[in-house]
Design an enzyme around this catalytic site. Structure first.
Site: not given
Ligand code: BDP
Length: 705
Positions: A298, A372, A400
């Protein structure tokens, strides 16, 4: 003779007594969590305990041991309503508690509780074990159980039991729904909030022994001397409760902070920079735990920026930490921006081939599912496929994708479902739990992490019932064989009430809560019907910079049907599992309904094992899910006299909101999917009171800045 002074004194004394003895007299703000220590109302239990506990004998002397004795003293004094002192040696003619450290005691962080000559003896091989045993005894007493039943021995199945805080330097929390960060970076290290001690007590009481204090999307600022001293002040509090402190690191720090030309893990200067930085960290925090790393994920920097592998990156850090016995926890949450790829397969594709290439002090931390933290996911196929690399588990406590702090979801069933799943890597019984606890592949290091749901809210977790998720995580990290039912009962008795009818009702709600959410949110194996918000329904979302950041990528609704084909005719992600593990999933006829749309594109008219068509089954789930929130409300309303009024009112309000939003979700999905299925909502269900356009407008309003 009438004396006004005497009367006033008596009145005052009466008031004080009334305040102390009536737990409901003042509103409970939830701050005390499961460490309430309200006076035991059950006279039989209290009388028995009162006779058994006249002193706490502690011969050793360390911060952790002293805290164990102090906790027992505070707890017993409040529970029994009598003062109990801490002494060096047992008082001969009386019964009491003896705390001892002995090398022949329970292994690891474990402890035993024995009855010897009328004394309750807590023995452990480490100071922390004595602390855990002390909390276990208090837990036992808070449930009013017979003292003899506390006897036994236990050791944690997993070595590193950690919370991961996604907290930022400016005080915000990524995906946090309970206020701002607990850590007041601006006033540390000079001012140390007493709340840090209560945080440490809560963790120690459930066996958590590690804390990563900052976000995985890490700011390099945490590696500056200024911040290291702030972190050291926190570590100073935590260590007194057996908790080690860890930091998330920014992989490009040699460049951004150190001014080097590169952060290439094979570059000698970059390696040296980490060696020096690590030395500096240990000079400030001598028992520092290690680094948690999100790399090449990301948009975060990582070794692949230099054509290197995850193993190259992790091993560079492992080299710097090894002299201090520190560990690298390297996350496997990665997915490249490939428009044709299936994100499900990404972590396996990048990591499985690196098995055996990581240094000894590296753990690869894997999220429970391949995508996720969805309300339901199959277990990540990485589990079982890296026998030579310690794999740690990452669960998410913060909600989340589970309705933030508004929806009541007890997560223990979700954790258990994953831990109990069979990977079949070495035959039947190769559960995910047996991989994570190291028993299957004999990992030298074992780790389980929960992304924390705590914040500055007075009750720590926003939703009062979300405290149970923190609690359940700790209890399962210690012993993953515990049942969600048992943990729910225990938590309720410690936190809310010991009235058996109320305990049973609350347990019932808790155990059904996750499935209810799945029904109105993502039934039958749907996933990610959100984009940015992760809260409001957006199954129609079809535009983004990457296809896997749209909702339509996941559900694949079209005029023919619904679901993601991950069999050989589709992405073939199922091939990443052992054939025995995926056998039932491979065929739409045998695939259990909760996973159906994870793996198959199913036609709207297809008859499912429930006897309904896919379309009718979807409607059935969305409607019963939303209706079940009404059931939760009704059950909860019936507990008014058993629960503290402030907590009761708080939860009632949240449930009312949850019900409204469950209908919002139901309407959004049903009306949107109907544009593809072209089928009527079965007559037994009432029609939505709004149109699809109206639902979309309400979501847009929610998403408005
Ligand atoms: C996702 C979240 C994000 C996190 C990412 C992670 O939306 O904010 O930074 O995972 O785990 O679920 O790195």
């Amino acid at each position: 003779m009438f004396s006004p002074r005497l009367l006033i004194t008596r009145c005052l004394l009466f008031l004080i007594f009334a305040l102390i003895s009536n737990n409901h007299a003042s509103a409970d703000d939830g701050y005390r969590l499961w460490l309430k220590y309200d006076r035991i109302s059950d006279n039989t239990a209290r009388t028995a305990y009162t006779k058994s506990f006249n002193f706490i004998a502690l011969s050793g002397n360390s911060d952790i041991l002293n805290n164990a004795a102090k906790e027992l003293q505070t707890g017993l004094t409040a529970l029994l309503g009598k003062q109990i002192s801490v002494v060096k040696t047992p008082v001969g003619n009386q019964n009491g508690i003896i705390l001892t450290v002995s090398t022949s005691a329970a292994p690891g962080d474990g402890y035993s509780i024995q009855m010897q000559s009328g004394n309750t003896v807590i023995t452990a091989s480490k100071d922390a074990g004595v602390l855990y045993g002390s909390f276990a005894l208090l837990r036992h007493l808070q449930q009013h159980l017979p003292l003899e039943k506390a006897v036994g021995q236990t050791s944690p199945k997993i070595q590193l039991r950690m919370l991961n805080h996604w907290d930022n330097p400016e005080g915000t929390i990524e995906r946090g729904y309970a206020g701002s960060s607990l850590w007041k970076w601006y006033e540390l290290p000079e001012t140390v909030d007493p709340r840090y001690t209560d945080y440490a007590r809560a963790n120690a009481s459930i066996g958590i022994n590690g804390t990563v204090v900052n976000n995985v999307n890490a700011s390099a600022r945490f590696l500056t001397a200024e911040y290291l001293h702030k972190v050291a002040a926190l570590a100073g509090v935590f260590r007194k409760y057996g908790i080690k402190t860890y930091l998330s690191i920014h992989f490009a720090a040699p460049k951004t902070l150190g001014g080097l030309k590169t952060s290439d893990p094979l570059d000698p200067e970059a390696r040296k920079w980490w060696i020096e930085k690590t030395k500096e960290i240990y000079s400030i925090i001598p028992d520092f735990g290690g680094f948690l790393v999100k790399a090449n994920s990301e948009g975060e920097p990582g070794p692949q920026d230099y054509g290197r592998t995850h193993a190259d990156g992790a091993n560079m850090l492992a080299e710097a930490l090894a002299p201090f016995n520190g560990v690298v926890i390297w996350r496997a949450f990665v997915y490249k921006a490939d428009p044709n790829a299936d994100r499900f397969k990404a972590a396996y594709d990048e990591f499985a081939t690196l098995d055996g290439k990581f240094a000894k002090n590296v753990i690869v931390q894997v999220k429970n599912g391949p995508i996720d933290f969805q309300p339901r996911e199959p277990f990540s196929p990485l589990f079982g496929n890296m026998p030579r690399t310690p794999l740690g588990m990452e669960f998410q406590l913060t909600q989340e994708y589970l309705g933030f702090a508004t929806h009541w979801i007890y997560e223990a069933p979700l954790f258990k479902e994953c831990l109990d799943a069979d990977t079949y890597v070495t035959g039947k019984g190769s559960t995910v739990a047996s991989i994570v606890d190291g028993s299957l592949h004999h990992y030298p290091l074992t780790c389980i992490a929960g992304v924390a749901n705590t914040g500055s809210d007075r009750n720590w977790t926003g939703h009062p019932m979300a405290q149970a998720n923190w609690y359940a995580f700790g209890r399962l990290a210690w012993d993953h064989t515990l049942s969600p039912e048992a943990i729910a009962r225990e938590w309720t008795q410690l936190t809310l009430t010991t009235e058996s009818r109320a305990v049973a009702t609350i347990g019932d709600i808790m155990l059904r809560s996750r499935e209810i959410y799945v029904d109105y949110n993502t039934p039958l194996g749907l996933s990610r019907p959100w984009t940015g918000s992760h809260y409001a329904p957006e199954p129609w979302q079809n535009r983004s910079s990457r296809p896997d950041w749209t909702a339509i990528y996941y559900h694949r609704a079209d005029t023919l049907g619904l679901g993601f084909d991950r069999t050989a005719t589709g992405s073939n992600a199922l091939q990443q599992y052992r054939p025995e593990a995926s056998r039932a999933w491979l065929d739409a006829e045998t695939c259990p309904l909760p996973y159906l749309l994870w793996f198959h594109h199913i036609s709207w008219a297809k008859k499912l094992s429930s006897g309904r068509t896919l379309w009718d089954e979807l409607c059935h789930r969305f409607y019963t899910g939303a209706d079940s929130v009404l059931w939760m409300q009704k059950q909860w309303a019936g507990l008014k006299t058993s629960i503290d009024p402030a907590i009761h009112a708080d939860v009632s309000g949240r449930l009312a909101k949850q019900h409204k939003e469950a209908i919002w979700w139901r309407d959004a999905w049903v009306l949107y999917l109907q544009t593809f299925s072209k089928r009527p909502i079965p007559a037994i269900h009432p029609k939505p009171e709004r149109t699809l356009e109206e639902v979309k407008r309400s979501v847009n309003t929610y998403l408005m800045r």
